[in-house]
Motif scaffolding. Sequence first.
Motif, PDB file in Angstrom:
ATOM      1  N   GLU A 134      38.081  66.655 -69.591  1.00 30.66           N
ATOM      2  CA  GLU A 134      38.506  68.031 -69.796  1.00 30.66           C
ATOM      3  C   GLU A 134      39.992  68.241 -69.552  1.00 30.66           C
ATOM      4  N   CYS A 135      40.685  67.224 -69.059  1.00 32.51           N
ATOM      5  CA  CYS A 135      42.099  67.365 -68.725  1.00 32.51           C
ATOM      6  C   CYS A 135      42.968  67.233 -69.968  1.00 32.51           C
ATOM      7  N   LEU A 136      43.894  68.176 -70.142  1.00 34.60           N
ATOM      8  CA  LEU A 136      44.834  68.141 -71.258  1.00 34.60           C
ATOM      9  C   LEU A 136      46.280  68.128 -70.784  1.00 34.60           C
ATOM     10  N   SER A 137      46.510  68.408 -69.507  1.00 32.67           N
ATOM     11  CA  SER A 137      47.839  68.286 -68.914  1.00 32.67           C
ATOM     12  C   SER A 137      47.686  68.106 -67.418  1.00 32.67           C
ATOM     13  N   ALA A 138      48.691  67.471 -66.795  1.00 30.07           N
ATOM     14  CA  ALA A 138      48.624  67.196 -65.362  1.00 30.07           C
ATOM     15  C   ALA A 138      50.001  67.393 -64.747  1.00 30.07           C
ATOM     16  N   SER A 139      50.037  68.106 -63.624  1.00 30.08           N
ATOM     17  CA  SER A 139      51.293  68.365 -62.920  1.00 30.08           C
ATOM     18  C   SER A 139      51.355  67.491 -61.672  1.00 30.08           C
ATOM     19  N   PHE A 140      52.392  66.671 -61.608  1.00 28.06           N
ATOM     20  CA  PHE A 140      52.610  65.817 -60.448  1.00 28.06           C
ATOM     21  C   PHE A 140      53.691  66.475 -59.602  1.00 28.06           C
ATOM     22  N   CYS A 141      53.295  67.015 -58.433  1.00 30.63           N
ATOM     23  CA  CYS A 141      54.199  67.870 -57.660  1.00 30.63           C
ATOM     24  C   CYS A 141      54.343  67.374 -56.221  1.00 30.63           C
ATOM     25  N   LEU A 156      42.854  51.393 -57.028  1.00 26.62           N
ATOM     26  CA  LEU A 156      42.536  50.740 -58.305  1.00 26.62           C
ATOM     27  C   LEU A 156      41.947  51.715 -59.307  1.00 26.62           C
ATOM     28  N   ILE A 157      42.810  52.514 -59.895  1.00 21.38           N
ATOM     29  CA  ILE A 157      42.385  53.491 -60.898  1.00 21.38           C
ATOM     30  C   ILE A 157      42.508  52.850 -62.265  1.00 21.38           C
ATOM     31  N   LEU A 158      41.416  52.817 -63.000  1.00 17.01           N
ATOM     32  CA  LEU A 158      41.399  52.215 -64.327  1.00 17.01           C
ATOM     33  C   LEU A 158      41.245  53.290 -65.382  1.00 17.01           C
ATOM     34  N   ALA A 159      42.170  53.310 -66.320  1.00 18.43           N
ATOM     35  CA  ALA A 159      42.023  54.222 -67.446  1.00 18.43           C
ATOM     36  C   ALA A 159      41.030  53.629 -68.420  1.00 18.43           C
ATOM     37  N   LYS A 160      40.255  54.474 -69.044  1.00 22.83           N
ATOM     38  CA  LYS A 160      39.343  54.011 -70.079  1.00 22.83           C
ATOM     39  C   LYS A 160      40.152  53.401 -71.212  1.00 22.83           C
ATOM     40  N   ARG A 161      39.504  52.520 -71.962  1.00 22.45           N
ATOM     41  CA  ARG A 161      40.230  51.811 -73.010  1.00 22.45           C
ATOM     42  C   ARG A 161      40.434  52.728 -74.203  1.00 22.45           C
ATOM     43  N   ARG A 162      41.482  53.536 -74.107  1.00 21.59           N
ATOM     44  CA  ARG A 162      41.806  54.461 -75.183  1.00 21.59           C
ATOM     45  C   ARG A 162      43.315  54.562 -75.300  1.00 21.59           C
ATOM     46  N   ARG A 163      43.745  54.993 -76.435  1.00 23.07           N
ATOM     47  CA  ARG A 163      45.162  55.249 -76.622  1.00 23.07           C
ATOM     48  C   ARG A 163      45.350  56.752 -76.743  1.00 23.07           C
ATOM     49  N   ILE A 164      46.146  57.334 -75.858  1.00 28.04           N
ATOM     50  CA  ILE A 164      46.408  58.768 -75.888  1.00 28.04           C
ATOM     51  C   ILE A 164      47.907  58.982 -75.794  1.00 28.04           C
ATOM     52  N   SER A 165      48.431  59.878 -76.602  1.00 26.49           N
ATOM     53  CA  SER A 165      49.841  60.222 -76.531  1.00 26.49           C
ATOM     54  C   SER A 165      50.065  61.245 -75.428  1.00 26.49           C
ATOM     55  N   PHE A 166      51.139  61.032 -74.659  1.00 30.73           N
ATOM     56  CA  PHE A 166      51.501  61.970 -73.605  1.00 30.73           C
ATOM     57  C   PHE A 166      52.930  62.471 -73.828  1.00 30.73           C
ATOM     58  N   LEU A 207      55.589  67.123 -65.282  1.00 31.00           N
ATOM     59  CA  LEU A 207      54.329  67.351 -65.997  1.00 31.00           C
ATOM     60  C   LEU A 207      54.145  66.331 -67.106  1.00 31.00           C
ATOM     61  N   THR A 208      52.910  65.922 -67.289  1.00 31.99           N
ATOM     62  CA  THR A 208      52.533  65.079 -68.420  1.00 31.99           C
ATOM     63  C   THR A 208      51.397  65.769 -69.164  1.00 31.99           C
ATOM     64  N   ALA A 209      51.501  65.842 -70.478  1.00 36.43           N
ATOM     65  CA  ALA A 209      50.524  66.585 -71.271  1.00 36.43           C
ATOM     66  C   ALA A 209      50.122  65.779 -72.493  1.00 36.43           C
ATOM     67  N   ILE A 210      48.843  65.835 -72.800  1.00 33.54           N
ATOM     68  CA  ILE A 210      48.330  65.153 -73.980  1.00 33.54           C
ATOM     69  C   ILE A 210      48.794  65.867 -75.235  1.00 33.54           C
ATOM     70  N   VAL A 211      49.254  65.103 -76.211  1.00 33.28           N
ATOM     71  CA  VAL A 211      49.617  65.657 -77.512  1.00 33.28           C
ATOM     72  C   VAL A 211      48.747  64.999 -78.573  1.00 33.28           C
ATOM     73  N   ASN A 212      48.852  65.475 -79.779  1.00 29.60           N
ATOM     74  CA  ASN A 212      48.003  65.007 -80.875  1.00 29.60           C
ATOM     75  C   ASN A 212      48.142  63.503 -81.073  1.00 29.60           C
ATOM     76  N   PRO A 213      47.091  62.723 -80.802  1.00 29.10           N
ATOM     77  CA  PRO A 213      47.177  61.278 -80.996  1.00 29.10           C
ATOM     78  C   PRO A 213      46.723  60.822 -82.381  1.00 29.10           C
ATOM     79  N   CYS A 214      46.279  61.750 -83.208  1.00 27.63           N
ATOM     80  CA  CYS A 214      45.664  61.390 -84.493  1.00 27.63           C
ATOM     81  C   CYS A 214      46.730  60.972 -85.498  1.00 27.63           C
TER      82      CYS A 214
END
Length: 356
Positions: A60-67, A17-27, A97-104
């Motif tokens: 601190e995470c800006l990208s994640a590799s699922f391998c 049961l992993i819950l993401a914080k209530r935020r909108r982030i572009s990946f 890979l999934t990486a955060i991009v500019n959500p602004c």
Amino acid sequence: MKHLQTYLLLIVVSSGLILAKRRRISFMNCQSAKSIRNLATTTTALTKIECSVICLNDPECLSASFCKADGGYTCQLSRFYADGGCSQFAADGDCSLTAIVNPCENGGTFFPQNRTCQCVDGFVGDYCQRRYRDCTETPQSKHSFIQPLESDYISEIYCEYHPLHLKRLTPITTYMLTFSGNFTRTWQSMRQGIPLQSHYYFLGLENLHQLTKQGVYDLWVFLMDVGKSAGSIRYTNICVDSEAEGYALHWDHIESENFGSYDDNPYMDGFGGVGDVTKNINGARFGTYDNDVNGCAGSKGAGWWYNPLGCTMLQFDPDGLSWPVNRTGAVEIEQINIVKLVLLPVYWYVEDDLVL
């Protein structure tokens, strides 16, 4: 390598049961790729979505590799910010890979080190996703564009930072509606508002309607006469109806707040809330000489909320308003040198404005 921009909102993943914080982030998604720079931690994950959620919840995470790994999969977090484009990551057929991009939005600047947005003037929100809702969010004493909650109506208004909130010397951001001025205006002029000119400004009936739909506001009428101390009247929890309803004005009750020579009795009746029913404007519709809903605006020559029983007891002239007083049962008209109307925000009905 193909990449696709997606949005991760609130995600629930079973098994742990992993819950993401209530935020909108572009990946940004990059197939057959992984990050090899600024690596942080490695953990296990069942799916790529779960890996993305882990990254989202790590500040601190800006990208994640699922391998692929022996006996399962790993989720490797990185502090590397690519700012779009899969070519900056290493090719690896066993990873996705999934990486955060500019959500602004709306020209906001993204700061990857703390994943925050710096908005340009006129926009607010975690992702600069909306305009100012009222003057409490704008820079002090300037023209700004506002868009009230749940409204498609965007308008330019003038916001003033007012240092005096009745008896409390607490700075408060307000709307300056008007000093004494010429109210002989057309319906369209009063509807849209009158731009700032020589200390005269009117917010506009449509703005008043849209604003008072989104929350609780009080209307404060400040009076000053040469040679006298100032006084004020406060209409609590005001509401201005739609144009179809004549922009009728409503409030809960009136409070008198006086600073010296004014006392309650001379002014309360004349301000349309107590006493003579012919002067009560609670629920009255607005009228102008070219849209005279009850025959009052034509004879008075000015736009205002009128009680049709007595057309209120206000007197208008090109220099502004003369407010009525009621002394010992006799109605008099007393010239007031300065009349200033201020809309005071109390609270919004909806405080959580995240766009999800």
